[in-house]
Design a protein around this motif. Sequence first.
Motif, short mmCIF file in Angstrom:
data_model
loop_
_atom_site.label_atom_id
_atom_site.label_comp_id
_atom_site.label_asym_id
_atom_site.label_seq_id
_atom_site.Cartn_x
_atom_site.Cartn_y
_atom_site.Cartn_z
N HIS A 76 -22.44 -5.79 -46.98
CA HIS A 76 -22.66 -4.34 -47.15
C HIS A 76 -21.85 -3.66 -46.04
N GLN A 79 -23.25 -0.96 -43.76
CA GLN A 79 -24.25 -1.32 -42.74
C GLN A 79 -23.60 -1.81 -41.44
N TRP A 93 -37.04 -2.74 -43.11
CA TRP A 93 -35.67 -2.71 -42.55
C TRP A 93 -34.80 -1.76 -43.38
N THR A 98 -31.45 1.05 -42.86
CA THR A 98 -30.35 0.98 -43.82
C THR A 98 -30.17 2.29 -44.58
N GLU A 232 -35.45 -12.50 -52.48
CA GLU A 232 -35.10 -12.67 -51.07
C GLU A 232 -36.35 -12.88 -50.21
N HIS A 268 -28.96 -14.20 -52.08
CA HIS A 268 -30.20 -14.76 -51.50
C HIS A 268 -30.83 -15.83 -52.38
N SER A 293 -28.69 -13.71 -42.39
CA SER A 293 -29.60 -12.67 -42.85
C SER A 293 -30.98 -13.24 -43.11
N ILE A 297 -33.82 -11.49 -40.97
CA ILE A 297 -34.85 -10.63 -41.61
C ILE A 297 -36.11 -11.44 -41.94
N ASP A 317 -23.84 -11.19 -45.47
CA ASP A 317 -24.79 -10.12 -45.76
C ASP A 317 -24.85 -9.11 -44.62
N1 GUN Z 1 -32.11 -6.03 -50.95
C1 GUN Z 1 -31.80 -4.81 -51.41
N2 GUN Z 1 -30.91 -4.18 -50.62
C2 GUN Z 1 -30.63 -5.03 -49.63
C3 GUN Z 1 -29.77 -4.96 -48.49
O1 GUN Z 1 -29.08 -3.97 -48.24
N3 GUN Z 1 -29.76 -6.05 -47.68
C4 GUN Z 1 -30.51 -7.15 -47.95
N4 GUN Z 1 -30.44 -8.19 -47.10
N5 GUN Z 1 -31.32 -7.23 -48.99
C5 GUN Z 1 -31.38 -6.18 -49.83
#
Ligand code: GUN
Length: 426
Positions: A76, A79, A93, A98, A232, A268, A293, A297, A317
Amino acid sequence: MADHLILGQTLAFEGDPFEVGLSAARHERHGAILVRDGVIVAIDTADALRATHPEAPITDYGEALILPGFIDAHAHYPQTAIIASWGKRLIDWLNTYTFPEEMRFGDADYARATASRYFDLTLAHGTTTVASYCTIHPESVEAYFAEAQARCLRALGGKTCMDRNAPEGLKDDVQSAYDDSKALVTRWHGVDRLSYVVTPRFSPTSTPEQLAALGVLWGEHPDCLMQTHLSEQTDEIAWVKSLYPEARDYLDTYEAHGLLGPGAVFGHAIHLDPREIDRLTETGASLVHCPTSNTFIGSGLFDMGLAQQIRVGLATDTGGGSSFSMLRTMAAAYEVAQLRGRALHPAELLWLATVGSARALRLEDKIGRLAPGMEADLVVLDLASTPAIAQRADKADDIWEAVFPTIMMGDDRAVQAVWINGVPRQ
Ligand code: GUN
Ligand code: ZN
């Protein structure tokens, strides 16, 4: 453009190390790559190519290791400025760091400046192709592709679509997501080395109607990829279940709206049900492992065993991931696999960051390998870039032992040179 010979150690994959082991790789201690018009024409020993091409000018990297440029299959770029933001899990987060940052990308100048900084950083880290999410703003896509184009990069990206569960000012709607994405496909897909990717962010931030509209758009442009997020974090999966009560599982929220197929790329994919694994396998979709990531996270441990049956790429990521470096990313992939009881070989790690990502993005006929006909995007690694790495590599008995300290401890200091489309850039 005239021939050019690039000399150094070379490591070329002729097969998949996950399938055939180390016989997949060919190492030349004194190797050479012949480049012409942005394309690799030949790869052989330095002696052989010097003999057949005595007139070609030479760039000699000596002991350094020449590899295909790294391919970051999920990032991204908006970011960039919030990488390494402390203390939150996925949904918090997104809301805390974000989304406020992504709101700024309606400003074309801000988007352009960030895209420029992002590509400067990724190139410095040896990454020559990225597949990035942009923001809901078409300006963010313009900025991304314009900066990639200015650097002659092969790049993939798309407008991130969201019509719910996002702040005011960071939402599109069903019609504008379709219209804006379509206009961007027409403007950028297939221009130079650029590819548009249909990009719903993830099921929680799209209504079923928006997913369906993007499914229709993808059907109209089947040569585009479709990228999104899948399974994720466990909290996210529970949220998806509550938003889509009729869906069999998370993957079904995409499948039911025309967003599953060979060109689908899911980031993910950590907490998959057996049905999801079966459907991903049957449909030929790709997964992208984002290990820095997933630890940063707190998402979980990806199952690399899936690479036996599903195309798997590797990615930073950024900025959920904590690094721009695919070396750091390989190190994290190694550590995540160790926590699941499997030691990934350096050949497997390097393969994931090059051929694996190229296959996940359906670009294996263009990038990711040192082979005749492939585009000449290269990274040249100094295998002794810091005293700590040098003293370990010094004791190496073979190329794998020599490169592994750089994989585990290396960063942008290990990147001695980068070639883009047959031209040195770094
Ligand atoms: N799931 C939806 N948007 C995002 C993002 O910007 N980053 C991550 N790691 N997961 C997401
Ligand atoms: Zn992501």
